[in-house]
Scaffold this motif. Structure first.
Motif, PDB file in Angstrom:
ATOM      1  N   GLN A   1      -4.286 -12.788  -1.968  1.00 21.51           N
ATOM      2  CA  GLN A   1      -4.345 -11.381  -1.589  1.00 21.51           C
ATOM      3  C   GLN A   1      -4.492 -10.498  -2.813  1.00 21.51           C
ATOM      4  OE1 GLN A   1      -1.622  -9.920   1.473  1.00 21.51           O
ATOM      5  NE2 GLN A   1      -1.155  -8.146   0.193  1.00 21.51           N
ATOM      6  N   ASP A   2      -3.764 -10.821  -3.883  1.00 27.29           N
ATOM      7  CA  ASP A   2      -3.880 -10.048  -5.113  1.00 27.29           C
ATOM      8  C   ASP A   2      -5.310 -10.076  -5.651  1.00 27.29           C
ATOM      9  OD1 ASP A   2      -1.623  -8.630  -5.854  1.00 27.29           O
ATOM     10  OD2 ASP A   2      -0.627 -10.370  -6.724  1.00 27.29           O
ATOM     11  N   VAL A   3      -5.921 -11.257  -5.646  1.00 30.87           N
ATOM     12  CA  VAL A   3      -7.286 -11.377  -6.158  1.00 30.87           C
ATOM     13  C   VAL A   3      -8.244 -10.521  -5.327  1.00 30.87           C
ATOM     14  CG1 VAL A   3      -9.225 -12.954  -6.508  1.00 30.87           C
ATOM     15  CG2 VAL A   3      -6.909 -13.669  -7.135  1.00 30.87           C
ATOM     16  N   ARG A   4      -8.149 -10.648  -4.018  1.00 34.79           N
ATOM     17  CA  ARG A   4      -9.053  -9.890  -3.141  1.00 34.79           C
ATOM     18  C   ARG A   4      -8.821  -8.389  -3.253  1.00 34.79           C
ATOM     19  NH1 ARG A   4      -7.725 -14.368   0.532  1.00 34.79           N
ATOM     20  NH2 ARG A   4      -9.560 -15.730   0.672  1.00 34.79           N
ATOM     21  N   HIS A   5      -7.562  -7.988  -3.310  1.00 33.25           N
ATOM     22  CA  HIS A   5      -7.250  -6.563  -3.404  1.00 33.25           C
ATOM     23  C   HIS A   5      -7.704  -5.981  -4.734  1.00 33.25           C
ATOM     24  CE1 HIS A   5      -3.997  -6.189  -0.025  1.00 33.25           C
ATOM     25  NE2 HIS A   5      -5.172  -6.575   0.417  1.00 33.25           N
ATOM     26  N   THR A   6      -7.538  -6.750  -5.810  1.00 36.97           N
ATOM     27  CA  THR A   6      -7.992  -6.260  -7.110  1.00 36.97           C
ATOM     28  C   THR A   6      -9.506  -6.087  -7.115  1.00 36.97           C
ATOM     29  OG1 THR A   6      -6.144  -7.324  -8.247  1.00 36.97           O
ATOM     30  CG2 THR A   6      -8.045  -6.719  -9.591  1.00 36.97           C
ATOM     31  N   GLU A   7     -10.211  -7.064  -6.565  1.00 35.42           N
ATOM     32  CA  GLU A   7     -11.674  -6.973  -6.520  1.00 35.42           C
ATOM     33  C   GLU A   7     -12.123  -5.777  -5.690  1.00 35.42           C
ATOM     34  OE1 GLU A   7     -15.426  -9.955  -5.729  1.00 35.42           O
ATOM     35  OE2 GLU A   7     -13.724 -10.055  -4.356  1.00 35.42           O
ATOM     36  N   ALA A   8     -11.445  -5.522  -4.581  1.00 39.91           N
ATOM     37  CA  ALA A   8     -11.824  -4.432  -3.682  1.00 39.91           C
ATOM     38  C   ALA A   8     -11.199  -3.100  -4.064  1.00 39.91           C
ATOM     39  CB  ALA A   8     -11.425  -4.793  -2.252  1.00 39.91           C
ATOM     40  N   GLN A   9     -10.369  -3.098  -5.128  1.00 47.68           N
ATOM     41  CA  GLN A   9      -9.637  -1.897  -5.533  1.00 47.68           C
ATOM     42  C   GLN A   9      -8.825  -1.328  -4.364  1.00 47.68           C
ATOM     43  OE1 GLN A   9      -9.474  -0.098  -8.949  1.00 47.68           O
ATOM     44  NE2 GLN A   9      -9.433  -2.332  -8.870  1.00 47.68           N
ATOM     45  N   HIS A  10      -8.182  -2.238  -3.667  1.00 46.00           N
ATOM     46  CA  HIS A  10      -7.346  -1.855  -2.532  1.00 46.00           C
ATOM     47  C   HIS A  10      -6.154  -1.038  -3.001  1.00 46.00           C
ATOM     48  CE1 HIS A  10      -5.307  -2.294   1.355  1.00 46.00           C
ATOM     49  NE2 HIS A  10      -4.197  -2.506   0.666  1.00 46.00           N
ATOM     50  N   ARG A  11      -5.807  -0.040  -2.224  1.00 44.64           N
ATOM     51  CA  ARG A  11      -4.629   0.780  -2.509  1.00 44.64           C
ATOM     52  C   ARG A  11      -3.678   0.689  -1.320  1.00 44.64           C
ATOM     53  NH1 ARG A  11      -6.903   6.092  -5.799  1.00 44.64           N
ATOM     54  NH2 ARG A  11      -8.249   4.921  -7.212  1.00 44.64           N
ATOM     55  N   TYR A  12      -2.438   0.365  -1.596  1.00 43.24           N
ATOM     56  CA  TYR A  12      -1.451   0.212  -0.524  1.00 43.24           C
ATOM     57  C   TYR A  12      -1.168   1.572   0.108  1.00 43.24           C
ATOM     58  CZ  TYR A  12      -0.646  -4.629  -1.761  1.00 43.24           C
ATOM     59  OH  TYR A  12      -0.809  -5.971  -1.972  1.00 43.24           O
ATOM     60  N   ALA A  13      -1.262   1.605   1.430  1.00 42.62           N
ATOM     61  CA  ALA A  13      -1.114   2.872   2.139  1.00 42.62           C
ATOM     62  C   ALA A  13       0.335   3.297   2.287  1.00 42.62           C
ATOM     63  CB  ALA A  13      -1.763   2.768   3.523  1.00 42.62           C
TER      64      ALA A  13
END
Length: 308
Positions: free
Chosen positions: A124-136
């Motif tokens: 999840q960390d890898v995917r979120h970092t790639e997508a620049q995910h921000r926790y809502a």
């Protein structure tokens, strides 16, 4: 040892990771891992679990590898985890990690799904970092902690033979609090790596954006609002830690004393955050040797009911 041909520049091989772990751990750690307080009979099992988690974390986080390579490596680790659980660990990319882990799984009947949860968190960390995910929200962040932190506490309780629901809930609270404390301690480091854990609901409540946590933002009014957001997050982490802290007084023997120090280490980091006026994106708080006497004193005075 030579670099594996499929390892991108800047990423350590599993052998290099293992060499670091079996000597002095090459990562800054807030809290003891298999310290002298750990029951000696359980120390090999604790070390095996830690090596597994540390190696996977390195593959997800270290160096400049692309996300696809990281995910491939974590998928390979999952395959080796399944092999270890089935008792077939011959070959593989990480024998120094999975051979001891296989022994631990067999000897202690480890719940393998908890180890798999850790891999899910790293993916999840890898995917979120790639997508620049921000926790809502903080709720979304706590759901991440359920995968990234809580399994470690449950694995340790399993080794200690503790499985009642109250203890499991308190362990989850301690582990999630430790994860959150690490996030608020590491804001500057995580932002540099383009990992963002500050939850949007708290930022909105204080009228700030993720971009405001840059050291280049010099507006004092903005900095004060950012500090207020971090203060709220630290207060919530302290409350969560205090909810789980009574577990440390019920775990018997040396393991209980180690858990007391883990709890006090987390709380002491929060003290250091406060001493920086919660501007932890500008300076990183950390434990020092001078903190140990106070942590020991506080550990010895921990009540069996939630701390204040």
């Amino acid at each position: 040892m030579s670099m594996r041909p499929d390892a991108p520049p800047g990423v350590r091989t599993s052998q290099q990771v293992q060499a670091t772990l079996t000597g002095a751990v090459g990562h800054y750690e807030n809290f003891p891992v298999a310290s002298w307080l750990c029951p000696p009979a359980l120390r090999p099992a604790v070390v095996a679990i830690y090596h597994f988690a540390r190696t996977a974390d390195d593959l997800a986080d270290e160096g400049d590898a692309p996300a696809a390579w990281r995910l491939d490596q974590l998928s390979a680790m999952r395959a080796e985890l399944r092999a270890a659980a089935a008792g077939t660990t011959a070959g593989g990319r990480w024998p120094a990690v999975f051979n001891p882990l296989a022994t631990t799984i067999t000897t202690h009947r480890l719940p393998v799904d908890l180890l798999d949860d850790l891999l899910c968190a790293f993916e999840q960390d890898v995917r979120h970092t790639e997508a620049q995910h921000r926790y809502a929200s903080q709720a979304e962040l706590l759901d991440y902690c359920r995968l990234s932190a809580n399994p470690v506490g449950r694995l340790l309780l399993h080794l200690y033979g503790i499985d009642d629901e109250v203890s499991l809930r308190q362990s989850d609270a301690v582990c999630s609090a430790l994860q959150l404390i690490n996030f608020w301690q590491d804001i500057s480091r995580d932002h540099a790596r383009e990992r963002h854990y500050l939850p949007g609901d708290v930022l909105a409540r204080h009228g700030v954006r993720l971009e405001d946590f840059s050291p280049l933002v010099a507006d004092e009014a903005v900095r004060q609002r950012c500090a207020a957001a971090v203060a709220e997050l630290c207060t919530d982490a302290r409350s969560l830690m205090n909810t789980g802290a009574p577990l440390a007084t019920r775990v018997p023997g040396r393991a209980g004393w180690e858990l007391r120090l883990v709890v006090q280490g987390g709380l002491r980091i929060l003290d250091h955050c406060a001493s920086l006026d919660f501007r932890t994106w500008l300076a990183r708080p950390r434990l020092r040797a001078t903190d140990l006497p106070l942590m020991l004193w506080r550990a010895g005075r921990m009540p069996s009911s939630p701390l204040v």
